[in-house]
Scaffold this active site. Sequence first.
Site, PDB file in Angstrom:
ATOM      1  N   ARG A 179      27.302  28.677 -33.703  1.00 12.43           N
ATOM      2  CA  ARG A 179      27.953  28.627 -35.030  1.00 12.43           C
ATOM      3  C   ARG A 179      29.391  28.098 -34.912  1.00 12.43           C
ATOM      4  NH1 ARG A 179      23.482  29.270 -35.393  1.00 12.43           N
ATOM      5  NH2 ARG A 179      22.305  30.820 -36.562  1.00 12.43           N
ATOM      6  N   SER A 253      24.353  35.437 -43.422  1.00  9.06           N
ATOM      7  CA  SER A 253      24.905  36.373 -42.419  1.00  9.06           C
ATOM      8  C   SER A 253      26.423  36.360 -42.509  1.00  9.06           C
ATOM      9  CB  SER A 253      24.509  35.934 -41.011  1.00  9.06           C
ATOM     10  OG  SER A 253      23.112  35.814 -40.938  1.00  9.06           O
ATOM     11  N   GLU A 349      31.346  34.826 -40.126  1.00  5.77           N
ATOM     12  CA  GLU A 349      30.739  33.491 -40.020  1.00  5.77           C
ATOM     13  C   GLU A 349      31.295  32.558 -41.105  1.00  5.77           C
ATOM     14  OE1 GLU A 349      26.392  33.413 -38.908  1.00  5.77           O
ATOM     15  OE2 GLU A 349      26.357  31.924 -40.498  1.00  5.77           O
TER      16      GLU A 349
HETATM   17  C1  LIG Z   1      21.154  32.792 -48.151  1.00  8.48           C
HETATM   18  C2  LIG Z   1      21.851  32.052 -47.035  1.00  8.48           C
HETATM   19  C3  LIG Z   1      21.181  31.841 -45.829  1.00  8.48           C
HETATM   20  C4  LIG Z   1      21.799  31.147 -44.789  1.00  8.48           C
HETATM   21  N1  LIG Z   1      21.099  30.959 -43.631  1.00  8.48           N
HETATM   22  C5  LIG Z   1      21.678  30.308 -42.597  1.00  8.48           C
HETATM   23  C6  LIG Z   1      20.959  30.093 -41.372  1.00  8.48           C
HETATM   24  O1  LIG Z   1      19.807  30.481 -41.226  1.00  8.48           O
HETATM   25  N2  LIG Z   1      21.596  29.444 -40.372  1.00  8.48           N
HETATM   26  C7  LIG Z   1      22.878  28.989 -40.501  1.00  8.48           C
HETATM   27  O2  LIG Z   1      23.387  28.404 -39.543  1.00  8.48           O
HETATM   28  N3  LIG Z   1      23.569  29.149 -41.655  1.00  8.48           N
HETATM   29  C8  LIG Z   1      23.010  29.798 -42.698  1.00  8.48           C
HETATM   30  N4  LIG Z   1      23.714  29.980 -43.865  1.00  8.48           N
HETATM   31  C9  LIG Z   1      25.098  29.495 -43.966  1.00  8.48           C
HETATM   32  C10 LIG Z   1      25.233  28.109 -44.675  1.00  8.48           C
HETATM   33  O3  LIG Z   1      24.091  27.822 -45.434  1.00  8.48           O
HETATM   34  C11 LIG Z   1      25.462  26.964 -43.694  1.00  8.48           C
HETATM   35  O4  LIG Z   1      26.625  27.203 -42.945  1.00  8.48           O
HETATM   36  C12 LIG Z   1      25.605  25.613 -44.404  1.00  8.48           C
HETATM   37  O5  LIG Z   1      25.579  24.567 -43.456  1.00  8.48           O
HETATM   38  C13 LIG Z   1      26.880  25.504 -45.240  1.00  8.48           C
HETATM   39  O6  LIG Z   1      26.772  24.334 -46.031  1.00  8.48           O
HETATM   40  P1  LIG Z   1      27.648  24.091 -47.321  1.00  8.48           P
HETATM   41  O7  LIG Z   1      27.416  22.681 -47.741  1.00  8.48           O
HETATM   42  O8  LIG Z   1      27.341  25.118 -48.342  1.00  8.48           O
HETATM   43  O9  LIG Z   1      29.125  24.265 -46.745  1.00  8.48           O
HETATM   44  P2  LIG Z   1      30.406  24.910 -47.445  1.00  8.48           P
HETATM   45  O10 LIG Z   1      30.196  26.379 -47.586  1.00  8.48           O
HETATM   46  O11 LIG Z   1      30.763  24.160 -48.656  1.00  8.48           O
HETATM   47  O12 LIG Z   1      31.509  24.644 -46.330  1.00  8.48           O
HETATM   48  C14 LIG Z   1      31.474  25.326 -45.091  1.00  8.48           C
HETATM   49  C15 LIG Z   1      32.588  24.784 -44.191  1.00  8.48           C
HETATM   50  O13 LIG Z   1      32.301  23.421 -43.858  1.00  8.48           O
HETATM   51  C16 LIG Z   1      33.363  22.563 -44.281  1.00  8.48           C
HETATM   52  N5  LIG Z   1      32.719  21.332 -44.786  1.00  8.48           N
HETATM   53  C17 LIG Z   1      31.721  21.260 -45.697  1.00  8.48           C
HETATM   54  N6  LIG Z   1      31.353  19.975 -45.873  1.00  8.48           N
HETATM   55  C18 LIG Z   1      32.147  19.230 -45.068  1.00  8.48           C
HETATM   56  C19 LIG Z   1      32.259  17.830 -44.820  1.00  8.48           C
HETATM   57  N7  LIG Z   1      31.473  16.923 -45.408  1.00  8.48           N
HETATM   58  N8  LIG Z   1      33.225  17.409 -43.951  1.00  8.48           N
HETATM   59  C20 LIG Z   1      34.040  18.310 -43.316  1.00  8.48           C
HETATM   60  N9  LIG Z   1      33.962  19.641 -43.507  1.00  8.48           N
HETATM   61  C21 LIG Z   1      33.029  20.101 -44.373  1.00  8.48           C
HETATM   62  C22 LIG Z   1      34.108  23.332 -45.364  1.00  8.48           C
HETATM   63  O14 LIG Z   1      35.450  22.900 -45.441  1.00  8.48           O
HETATM   64  C23 LIG Z   1      33.957  24.751 -44.853  1.00  8.48           C
HETATM   65  O15 LIG Z   1      34.932  24.981 -43.866  1.00  8.48           O
HETATM   66  C24 LIG Z   1      23.120  30.670 -44.941  1.00  8.48           C
HETATM   67  C25 LIG Z   1      23.787  30.863 -46.165  1.00  8.48           C
HETATM   68  C26 LIG Z   1      23.164  31.543 -47.205  1.00  8.48           C
HETATM   69  C27 LIG Z   1      23.888  31.725 -48.512  1.00  8.48           C
END
Ligand SMILES: Cc1cc2nc3c(=O)[nH]c(=O)nc-3n(C[C@H](O)[C@H](O)[C@H](O)COP(=O)(O)OP(=O)(O)OC[C@H]3O[C@@H](n4cnc5c(N)ncnc54)[C@H](O)[C@@H]3O)c2cc1C
Length: 353
Positions: A179, A253, A349
């Site tokens: 992560r 998580s 996380e």
């Molecule tokens: C119900 C649920 C289940 C989940 N299950 C998992 C799982 O099984 N495994 C897992 O690893 N994660 C899981 N996650 C966490 C999450 O889905 C992941 O971390 C996902 O990749 C985040 O994507 P996002 O587009 O929503 O990012 P955001 O929440 O919008 O951003 C997260 C971070 O990434 C940065 N960021 C986003 N996009 C960019 C970009 N294009 N360039 C530079 N920086 C950027 C942001 O600045 C921030 O720091 C889960 C979340 C939820 C709500």
Amino acid sequence: MGVRQNSAMQTLSPTLDVQQRASLREHNTFGLPAVAATLVRLASVADVRRVVDHPTYGLAPKFVLGGGSNVVLTRDVQAVVLKVEIAGRRLVREEPVAWVVEAGAGENWHGFVDWTLAQGYPGLENLALIPGLVGATPVQNIGAYGVELKDRFDSLDAVDLITGHTFTLDAAECAFGYRDSVFKHDLAGKCVIVRVRFRLPKPWQPVLGYLDLERKITETGNTKPDARTVFDWVSSIRRAKLLDPARIGNAGSFFKNPVVTEEQCRDIIGRDPEIVHYPLPDGRVKLAAGWLIDACGWKGKTVGRAGVYDKQALVLVNLGGASGAEVVTLAKAIQESVYGRFGIRLEPEPVIL
Ligand SMILES: Cc1cc2nc3c(=O)[nH]c(=O)nc-3n(C[C@H](O)[C@H](O)[C@H](O)COP(=O)(O)OP(=O)(O)OC[C@H]3O[C@@H](n4cnc5c(N)ncnc54)[C@H](O)[C@@H]3O)c2cc1C
């Protein structure tokens, strides 16, 4: 002219889509209230450069937002929020041992995984249904059901938020860990990931060494599932197990599973023989953060309208109307009690803003 507008928008540049005082409640899966002083939608690499060259936004602090599924918003955001909406997906090339496919950072992750399978490029099926967008997947090296992004990663393109230059990073340069990646350290807040490429191996082998997937094999009697079947299995397991943010706000998580030395683990087992732990190939041991939190009696506890999910102690939830401050107060109280009992510091996380 090339202006994208809606009624809530004030267009400050002829080609940038800018919204002032934009509510972020709909843009984070926790459903936390926060207002962005300025929200800019990035539909292309050219838009990122326009922000860098902009007389006001160019030098202002910035925050990159994807699907908002891994952020905790504790207050209104003064930094310029860059909402990534860059689309596109394609086969870059076919090699004897791999397909290399590419997606724009604004593509929905699950939709992209589904698309790769429909095109006949297996390899991402274990990562089905992870919320969020493609551009965020390298940031925390997403992982699930025995596969991490780094196992399927080829390279990515990002734009430097100071110079506006596009650069490419391979897996080693991304410094992926559990992560973790360079985007949480040296490059944190310094660039926008605009495109990600994946190397999907030929010949394909299913990854099935996970208890829930082994159960599916036993239930169905299908010992040689194809990639689409694994995708369906992972999707149905996740739907049954995970809390849908559309129903109750959450960010998945909330804490990383801590990794300790074998000696530390032996010491804890001496006091708590039941502790859930997984030996790692390097000799260290991963502990289940959810177990540690549950053992401290946190399941179902609340601070204001923020709570610990009563079916899974690793998930903090918005019971309706929670503030980010309540979520953080709850998270800190959990950290203190786990530290007090086990001497282990839990690390959140999601990104706390
Ligand atoms: C119900 C649920 C289940 C989940 N299950 C998992 C799982 O099984 N495994 C897992 O690893 N994660 C899981 N996650 C966490 C999450 O889905 C992941 O971390 C996902 O990749 C985040 O994507 P996002 O587009 O929503 O990012 P955001 O929440 O919008 O951003 C997260 C971070 O990434 C940065 N960021 C986003 N996009 C960019 C970009 N294009 N360039 C530079 N920086 C950027 C942001 O600045 C921030 O720091 C889960 C979340 C939820 C709500």
